[in-house]
Design a protein around this motif. Structure first.
Motif, short mmCIF file in Angstrom:
data_model
loop_
_atom_site.label_atom_id
_atom_site.label_comp_id
_atom_site.label_asym_id
_atom_site.label_seq_id
_atom_site.Cartn_x
_atom_site.Cartn_y
_atom_site.Cartn_z
N GLY A 187 58.21 -6.97 28.04
CA GLY A 187 57.04 -7.37 28.82
C GLY A 187 55.83 -6.48 28.55
N GLN A 188 56.09 -5.28 28.09
CA GLN A 188 54.97 -4.36 27.88
C GLN A 188 54.15 -4.80 26.69
OE1 GLN A 188 57.08 -0.74 27.22
NE2 GLN A 188 56.70 -0.01 29.28
N SER A 189 52.99 -4.26 26.62
CA SER A 189 52.15 -4.63 25.49
C SER A 189 52.52 -3.78 24.28
CB SER A 189 50.69 -4.42 25.83
OG SER A 189 50.38 -3.05 25.67
N VAL A 190 52.02 -4.17 23.15
CA VAL A 190 52.43 -3.57 21.90
C VAL A 190 52.10 -2.08 21.85
CG1 VAL A 190 52.05 -3.68 19.42
CG2 VAL A 190 52.19 -5.75 20.73
N GLU A 191 51.07 -1.68 22.59
CA GLU A 191 50.59 -0.31 22.45
C GLU A 191 51.58 0.70 22.99
OE1 GLU A 191 46.05 -1.77 23.23
OE2 GLU A 191 47.03 -0.37 24.58
N PHE A 192 52.41 0.28 23.97
CA PHE A 192 53.25 1.28 24.63
C PHE A 192 54.69 1.30 24.15
CE2 PHE A 192 50.00 2.50 27.38
CZ PHE A 192 49.29 1.36 27.72
N ARG A 193 55.08 0.30 23.36
CA ARG A 193 56.50 0.25 22.99
C ARG A 193 56.78 1.19 21.83
NH1 ARG A 193 58.30 -5.78 22.37
NH2 ARG A 193 60.28 -4.74 22.05
N PRO A 194 57.88 1.91 21.92
CA PRO A 194 58.19 2.83 20.81
C PRO A 194 58.60 2.06 19.55
CG PRO A 194 59.94 2.87 22.43
CD PRO A 194 58.87 2.00 22.99
N VAL A 195 58.22 2.60 18.42
CA VAL A 195 58.53 1.96 17.14
C VAL A 195 59.24 2.96 16.24
CG1 VAL A 195 56.58 0.39 17.19
CG2 VAL A 195 56.33 2.62 16.17
N LYS A 196 59.81 2.45 15.19
CA LYS A 196 60.38 3.34 14.17
C LYS A 196 60.02 2.80 12.80
CE LYS A 196 64.76 1.09 13.86
NZ LYS A 196 65.99 0.86 14.43
N CYS A 197 60.04 3.69 11.84
CA CYS A 197 59.58 3.33 10.51
C CYS A 197 60.75 2.90 9.65
CB CYS A 197 58.91 4.56 9.88
SG CYS A 197 58.14 4.19 8.34
N LEU A 198 60.55 1.81 8.93
CA LEU A 198 61.65 1.29 8.14
C LEU A 198 61.54 1.63 6.66
CD1 LEU A 198 62.08 -2.26 9.62
CD2 LEU A 198 63.47 -0.26 9.99
N ILE A 199 60.56 2.42 6.32
CA ILE A 199 60.41 2.71 4.90
C ILE A 199 60.55 4.22 4.75
CG2 ILE A 199 57.91 2.76 5.17
CD1 ILE A 199 57.68 1.75 2.38
N SER A 200 61.25 4.63 3.73
CA SER A 200 61.55 6.05 3.62
C SER A 200 60.38 6.80 3.01
CB SER A 200 62.79 6.25 2.76
OG SER A 200 62.48 5.96 1.42
N HIS A 201 60.43 8.09 3.17
CA HIS A 201 59.35 8.95 2.72
C HIS A 201 59.14 8.80 1.22
CE1 HIS A 201 56.85 12.57 3.04
NE2 HIS A 201 57.30 12.85 1.84
N ARG B 14 53.80 11.50 9.34
CA ARG B 14 53.48 12.85 9.76
C ARG B 14 54.07 13.14 11.12
NH1 ARG B 14 49.19 15.75 7.58
NH2 ARG B 14 48.40 16.30 9.64
N LEU B 15 54.05 12.12 12.00
CA LEU B 15 54.66 12.32 13.31
C LEU B 15 56.16 12.57 13.16
CD1 LEU B 15 52.95 9.58 15.47
CD2 LEU B 15 52.70 12.03 15.68
N GLU B 16 56.78 11.87 12.25
CA GLU B 16 58.22 12.08 12.06
C GLU B 16 58.51 13.46 11.51
OE1 GLU B 16 60.44 9.27 9.87
OE2 GLU B 16 60.45 7.85 11.54
N SER B 17 57.65 13.92 10.60
CA SER B 17 57.91 15.24 10.03
C SER B 17 57.64 16.32 11.04
CB SER B 17 57.06 15.46 8.78
OG SER B 17 55.71 15.56 9.16
N LYS B 18 56.86 16.01 12.11
CA LYS B 18 56.66 16.99 13.17
C LYS B 18 57.78 16.91 14.19
CE LYS B 18 51.67 16.85 13.07
NZ LYS B 18 50.51 16.36 13.79
N GLU B 19 58.88 16.24 13.86
CA GLU B 19 60.07 16.17 14.70
C GLU B 19 59.83 15.39 15.97
OE1 GLU B 19 62.14 18.06 11.89
OE2 GLU B 19 63.03 17.35 13.77
N GLN B 20 58.86 14.52 15.94
CA GLN B 20 58.63 13.71 17.13
C GLN B 20 59.50 12.47 17.01
OE1 GLN B 20 54.56 13.63 17.90
NE2 GLN B 20 54.70 12.14 19.55
N LYS B 21 60.49 12.36 17.86
CA LYS B 21 61.51 11.33 17.64
C LYS B 21 61.01 9.95 17.97
CE LYS B 21 64.84 13.66 16.09
NZ LYS B 21 65.08 13.71 14.73
N SER B 22 60.26 9.82 19.02
CA SER B 22 59.79 8.48 19.36
C SER B 22 58.28 8.50 19.49
CB SER B 22 60.45 8.00 20.65
OG SER B 22 59.74 8.50 21.75
N TYR B 23 57.68 7.46 19.01
CA TYR B 23 56.22 7.40 19.04
C TYR B 23 55.84 5.95 19.21
CZ TYR B 23 58.04 6.95 14.36
OH TYR B 23 58.82 6.62 13.29
N ASN B 24 54.67 5.74 19.76
CA ASN B 24 54.20 4.36 19.83
C ASN B 24 52.77 4.33 19.33
OD1 ASN B 24 52.82 5.54 21.89
ND2 ASN B 24 53.82 4.40 23.53
#
Lengths: 488, 417
Positions: free
Chosen positions: B380-394, B322-332
């Motif tokens: 070095g940052q914790s997992v909560e703050f690092r940006p991720v991307k999704c590897l599975i398609s819609h 849903r975040l991707e469909s809202k055009e949000q390019k990076s999210y963590n």
């Protein structure tokens, strides 16, 4: 030839001059007949015997009665066909004789259509030998225009002329510059072949420069004719080797005649600008691409050695027109003619399997055979391949065409996948998964239909471009209604 | 018992046939229109009539170019022993000109029992090649050069191609050059001098038509009568197999399989899996073998991964989509949690879990490679703050959730919006 024959029968009381004419007129048809047997000695066909060309002697006799009577050209032509139409395409030795006459490696004894250029080169070399001066010449032209072949003939002719004229025949050194590992080796080759006597060791170039800058003690050193083929392999970044090579001919006591052969017309201008200042620019002889008439003439010359009529004249003309329009490359014309003979051979073989009657209509290579051979030579396999691709790969190509229609020229695999899935869903076909989609893209990349870029991480981020034309894809797939609606 | 051992023997026989390319392509060599006969005609005319030829075999990978060429060469070596010597080069190995000439000299030395010196220079090797061509021409022996991955030889200065094709233009040599490539425009990659010397003959290896495939299936899968298997087992096997092959459903399966890639290699792989899944207890092939083969090729690994996910993980994946469909390019992880909370505020679902439980689910998704970090910085940052991307398609996520055993309806609703 017909006119000579007429003069021979008319002027019976022979003066010595006429006698020479007659011996000349008999010499002309004989050389093309003797030449194939001479040429055949390095090789042997498996099933050819010395008596496999029995028709040679009959041709000379059969020509005379036709030319002496007065007939219209059309009647004469059909007479020629009916009288000399004894070429049997089923005879393997005759077919192999035809193919050998048309092979690129059989050099004809005289080269037609290049007399002007050969004369220019010969005059230049002759002047150099007469005056014992050095000079440089640059021969350029497209591939397949007869440059290397005519240089060979000119060098032979030069040696003969020098011997006859009492001059010291020059040494001939032919180098193909592709065989050199590094470009400066050419000087080593000039020295090592013993043409230039050099004392001691050291850089060959230095030796040559020293040698040619000093007056020779012994006046018995011969002139050296260097023929350097594929000269552009000597071009290095600083162009030193090429420059030094041509400068060798400008040294005061130089005794070498340099002939360079390459494809680029402006090689001398672009890479040897300094020679202009020394006023020693090489003479440039351009070998133009063959025109349709020249190709036709050369083919006819080659086919004259055969005792039969093998090609319908219109077929030869079609071949000459097409090749002249495309590139003017003689090798291509010869190759197309050979494959036309093979098309005829295959047809004869099939008809022999189907029916056993001996039909005379199959005996010459006609226009349809030549057209088939031309289309095989000039057609790209892209259309056939696209038509025979499996369905999903065709859908990928279609979705790529639709995607790139908007003006973008490349995209990533993920976007192409989305477009592909949409196309599939709109046509009620279940799309394949992403891993299979990627392997299909890789297959298309291997075949050269799309180009897949590199990507470090995810495969879906690889860049994809279409390398085949949209028009080709449209043309190839227009027969299938599915794709026609898809591509609209 | 006997049936089981017979079935195993039959399986072994069929599998060994499928792995033997010369057996497979012998079936295609019958008709006069096939590539086998055209190739044989050209090569035998080179050998007997002593005319030099060059040609190119083009076709996708796995369509049998090398196999057909080997078949033709073996047949010619039987027909004309001692008149052909074959030099094989590969564009992946002998790309460099020095290396290629060395390899040619080595192979020629081996054929003619001469001593090969590794110290020979490029010059020596090329002189040797020219001398050998002349000698073989005088002795009426044809040298066949087979250049695999021909398009890789066309990189660089193309010296090897030029020397080989130029040698074929001289009257003293008797040779044939055969290039094998999967690029359709392999001859456009050649320089114009090399292209002029090349004779533009191309043999295209197109995917086989349906009747050729049928003929191939019969040729490979039917057991021969004169093997070690008893006759009655073999006839029973063949009748069952023929009934399967004639079945409409089998034709559907085959068409479905070949719609993504239709080379012969692809077909052979399919048949191998089908033959391996023949049930030895019953001892005879059935339609199910082919169905299992098809499904094993049509696996979707990421979709199967979804099957093993927990409901919370599915929620997280849905939030990411849903975040991707809202055009949000990076999210963590933090933005995903915000979305998650907003969904619960909106729909009042019962799947509201605490933050640390969600973090644990997030880490499991990272381990399973359904999502990944979008760059390698910030380790070095914790997992909560690092940006991720999704590897599975819609599409895959949708299909996976549809196939999920007890998925809450809200997820499908959320994805569709």
């Amino acid at each position: 030839m017909p006119s000579l024959a007429v003069s021979r029968s008319a002027e019976e009381p022979l003066t010595p001059q006429k006698r020479r004419l007659r011996s000349n007129s008999t010499a002309a048809p004989e050389t093309p007949i003797y030449a194939p047997t001479k040429r055949k000695s390095p090789r042997r066909c498996l099933d050819s015997t010395p008596s496999s060309h029995p028709n040679f002697s009959t041709r000379n006799d059969s020509i005379e009665p036709i030319s002496n009577s007065s007939k219209s050209p059309a009647e004469e032509l059909s007479d020629d066909f009916s009288e000399i139409l004894n070429w049997n395409p089923r005879d393997a030795s005759q077919i192999s004789a035809v193919k050998e006459a048309l092979h690129v490696s059989t050099a004809p004894p005289t080269i037609v259509c290049r007399e002007e250029e050969q004369r220019r080169v010969f005059d230049f070399c002759r002047a150099c030998v007469e005056k014992e001066q050095s000079g440089s010449l640059y021969v350029c032209g497209c591939p397949g225009t007869g440059k290397s072949l005519s240089m060979e003939k000119v060098s032979n002719k030069l040696i003969e002329w020098a011997r006859d004229g009492g001059f010291d025949p020059p040494e001939v050194l032919s180098i193909n510059c592709t065989a050199l590992t590094s470009s400066s080796q050419i000087f080593g080759k000039i020295v090592e072949n013993g043409y230039v006597k050099v004392k001691g060791t050291g850089a060959p170039l230095q030796h040559l420069q020293n040698l040619y800058s000093q007056k020779q003690q012994s006046s018995s050193s011969k002139m050296l004719l260097i023929i350097a083929d594929e000269l552009d392999y000597l071009i290095t970044k600083d162009r030193a080797v090429l420059h030094d090579l041509f400068m060798l001919t400008t040294l005061p006591f130089s005794r070498c005649i340099l002939i360079g052969i390459a494809n680029a017309i402006d090689l001398a201008d672009r890479f040897l600008p300094k020679l202009q200042s020394v006023n020693c620019k090489p003479l440039v002889v351009t070998y133009r691409a063959y025109s349709k008439d020249q190709i036709l003439r050369i083919l006819q010359e080659r086919l004259m050695v055969l005792p039969h009529v093998v090609f319908h004249p219109q077929a030869l003309e079609l071949c000459a027109r097409k090749v002249a329009a495309a590139s003017g490359d003689m090798r291509k014309a010869l190759s197309v003619c050979r494959s036309a003979v093979e098309v005829l051979e295959a047809e004869v073989r099939d008809s022999r399997n189907n029916m056993d009657s001996d039909t005379q209509e199959n005996s010459v290579v006609k226009i349809d055979h030549m057209a088939a051979a031309l289309s095989k030579a000039f057609r790209t396999p892209v259309i056939d391949t696209i038509q025979s691709l499996p369905q999903h790969q065709q859908i990928i190509l279609c979705s790529a065409v639709k995607f790139f229609r908007g003006g973008k020229k490349d995209t990533i695999v993920g976007e192409l996948n989305k477009s592909y899935v949409e196309t599939c869903k709109s046509r009620m076909i279940p799309p394949v998964g992403i891993s299979e989609f990627l392997s299909m893209c890789r297959v298309l990349n291997d075949q050269g239909l799309v180009k897949l870029g590199q990507s470090r991480g995810d495969d879906k981020l690889k860049r994809v471009t279409l390398t085949v034309d949209e028009a080709d894809i449209n043309f190839a797939l227009q027969g299938v209604r599915f794709f026609r609606t898809c591509l609209q | 018992m006997a049936v089981q051992s017979h079935a195993r023997d039959a399986q072994n026989l069929l599998r060994s046939r499928l792995c033997n390319p010369s057996f497979v392509f012998k079936a295609l060599s019958g008709s006069p229109d096939s590539n086998y006969s055209k190739l044989k005609f050209i090569l035998s005319s080179s050998v007997t009539e002593a005319c030099n030829n060059s040609l190119l075999l083009l076709g996708p990978r796995g369509s049998g170019k090398t196999a057909v060429l080997e078949l033709v060469l073996n047949d010619l070596l039987e027909e004309y022993p001692d008149m052909i010597s074959v030099i094989r080069l590969n564009g992946l190995l002998h790309n460099d000109d020095n290396c290629a000439f060395k390899e040619i000299s080595r192979q020629l030395c081996m054929e003619h029992h001469l001593l090969f010196s590794k110290m020979a220079s490029f010059d020596d090797n090329s002189q040797f090649l020219i001398a050998m061509l002349r000698e073989c021409g005088l002795a009426h022996k044809t040298i066949v050069f087979v250049l695999e991955e021909f398009d890789l030889f066309a990189q660089g200065k193309q010296r090897l191609l030029y020397s080989l094709l130029d040698a074929m233009q001289s009257i003293t040599s008797q040779a044939a050059v055969i290039g094998i490539s999967c690029r359709l425009d392999a001859d456009q990659l050649l320089e114009k001098r090399v292209r002029s010397r090349f004779s533009h003959r191309k043999l295209l290896f197109l995917p086989p038509s349906t009747e050729i495939i049928e003929r191939l299936l019969q040729h490979i899968l039917l057991l021969p009568m004169d093997s070690t298997l008893p006759n009655d087992y073999a006839t029973q096997f063949n009748t069952k197999l023929e009934s399967v092959l004639a079945d409409e459903r089998f034709k559907e399966i085959l068409k479905n399989y070949l719609s993504s890639s239709s080379t012969i290699n692809h077909l052979l792989r399919f048949l191998f899996v089908a033959v391996s899944s023949i049930d030895v207890k019953s001892g005879y092939p059935s339609l199910d073998n082919f169905k299992t083969a098809l499904s094993s090729f049509r696996r979707q690994p990421k979709q199967e991964c979804i099957k093993d996910c927990s409901i919370l993980e599915l929620y997280i994946l849905t939030c990411i989509r849903r975040l991707e469909s809202k055009e949000q390019k990076s999210y963590n992880f933090n933005s995903v949690m915000k979305e998650y909370k907003s969904i619960h505020d909106q729909f009042q679902t019962s799947d509201d879990y605490a933050r640390n439980v969600c973090l644990r689910a997030f880490e499991r998704l990272l381990q399973r490679d359904l999502i990944c970090f979008s760059d390698n910085r910030g380790q070095g940052q914790s997992v909560e703050f690092r940006p991720v991307k999704c590897l599975i398609s819609h599409f895959e996520l949708q299909e996976g959730i549809k196939a999920y055993r007890s998925c809450p309806i809200i997820l499908t609703k959320l994805l569709d919006r």
